[in-house]
Enzyme design. Structure first.
Site, PDB file in Angstrom:
ATOM      1  N   GLY A  27       8.297  19.387 -40.949  1.00 18.35           N
ATOM      2  CA  GLY A  27       7.528  19.744 -39.770  1.00 18.35           C
ATOM      3  C   GLY A  27       7.425  18.559 -38.827  1.00 18.35           C
ATOM      4  O   GLY A  27       8.070  17.532 -39.020  1.00 18.35           O
ATOM      5  N   ASP A 138      -7.219  30.269 -45.401  1.00 20.75           N
ATOM      6  CA  ASP A 138      -5.849  30.522 -44.941  1.00 20.75           C
ATOM      7  C   ASP A 138      -5.058  31.235 -46.032  1.00 20.75           C
ATOM      8  O   ASP A 138      -3.927  30.859 -46.346  1.00 20.75           O
ATOM      9  CB  ASP A 138      -5.153  29.219 -44.542  1.00 20.75           C
TER      10      ASP A 138
END
Length: 341
Positions: A27, A138
């Site tokens: 990322g 999440d």
């Protein structure tokens, strides 16, 4: 797009305990590698995050310490943190079976029996986390990993948005939109994180069985901002339909309807779910007592204390001027991507 780091074996070259096996993901501010523990020969996943105050925030410390508090068969096990010259490294159990999203996609959904097997494990894992004072915030298929065995065990991962009961009450609009509850996306000043987790579990169950998201429709606008606005309104109103499939049992439909309720006060609790006939079918004997025993034992994952972890985190907030300049460049590039998209 921001160039994603592909470090290969360089970051672990010469490390005393771990050797590089493969790159897993990358990322803007770090990457994940599969590595081998030289002493035990076990495979691990190591999440590397670029050092510096702009990347190693207090949220990172919260992610690590909350994860470290949890030692459970259905939660990816935290092992340790360490530092390199450029990165903070978080070592975790490696789940060889991939994630639940890939399994659902590749099999075009699941049978009720298969979905029940995974949903039981998810709820038992979340029940333990809640009893330990941690809400995940999440929960989604992508964060539900599988261990690679013939009848896979589910292991919840990623506590980046988690909160513990020693933190402030949950109030941030965080998580993944398709799984976030009405109270989360509505921006309430405070909400019950446990009930928000349960809503997300209900979305996971729906997708496992029907291979579609409950609040999306064919014909929704292609433009992301318009589509997101419509989906968000449906979530606020709990506006969803259960597909008309003759093989869907009335008990499953009833459980979904009890979970995906807009008002958290009327939403099923974990105790309600565990007592539900669809959930309890085939539940392994003794599993309900396991969580209470684990909570009473108060064991934590890894061997580092919270004080030691905090000290390593503090060191990781310091970066060289060259690193800070590199981080500024990544942040600027990511900002451009967001605005251009």
């Amino acid at each position: 797009m921001v160039m994603k780091e592909k470090p290969g074996p360089a970051i672990l070259r010469g490390h005393e305990y771990y050797e590089f096996v493969a790159d897993l993901a990358a990322g803007a501010f770090g990457f994940v590698q599969k590595a081998r523990d030289k002493e035990t020969n076990d495979l691990v996943a190591i999440k590397f995050m670029v050092r510096g105050k702009k990347t190693i925030t207090r949220n990172v410390l919260r992610e690590i310490t909350n994860h470290q508090r949890l030692l459970h068969p259905h939660i990816v096990q935290f092992k340790e943190v360490f530092l390199t010259n450029t990165h903070l490294a978080i070592v975790m159990e490696f789940a060889a079976g991939g994630d639940l999203f890939t399994r659902v996609r590749d099999h075009n959904g699941m049978t009720e029996n298969e979905a029940r097997w995974f949903f039981q494990q998810l709820i038992i894992g979340i029940d333990y986390a809640h009893k330990m004072g941690v809400v995940n915030r999440d929960i989604k298929l992508e964060n539900s990993l599988l261990d690679g065995s013939k009848k896979p065990l589910l292991k919840l991962c990623d506590f980046g948005y988690s909160k513990s009961n020693i933190d402030s009450v949950p109030k941030s609009n965080v998580g993944t939109p398709g799984y976030a509850g009405p109270e989360v996306i509505s921006g309430l000043r405070e909400y019950n994180g446990q009930l928000a987790d349960i809503w997300s579990c209900g979305c996971v169950l729906y997708v496992m069985v029907f291979c579609e998201y409950p609040f999306e429709r064919d014909g929704d606008p292609p433009a992301a901002h318009r589509r997101n606005a419509i989906v968000s309104q449906r979530i606020r109103n709990a506006d969803y339909k259960i597909p008309d499939k003759p093989e869907t049992s009335p008990e499953l439909k009833d459980l979904i309807r009890r979970i995906l309720v807009a008002d958290p006060k009327h939403r099923a609790t974990i105790l309600d779910i565990i007592a539900h006939p669809w959930f309890s079918k085939g539940l392994p004997r003794g599993v309900l007592d396991m969580n209470n025993k684990l909570v009473a034992e108060k064991q934590h994952a890894g061997y580092q204390t919270e004080e030691e972890i905090q000290d390593i985190w503090e060191q990781a907030t310091h970066a060289s001027p060259a690193q800070n300049q590199h981080i500024d460049h990544m942040i600027d590039a990511e900002y451009m991507d967001i605005n251009e998209g």
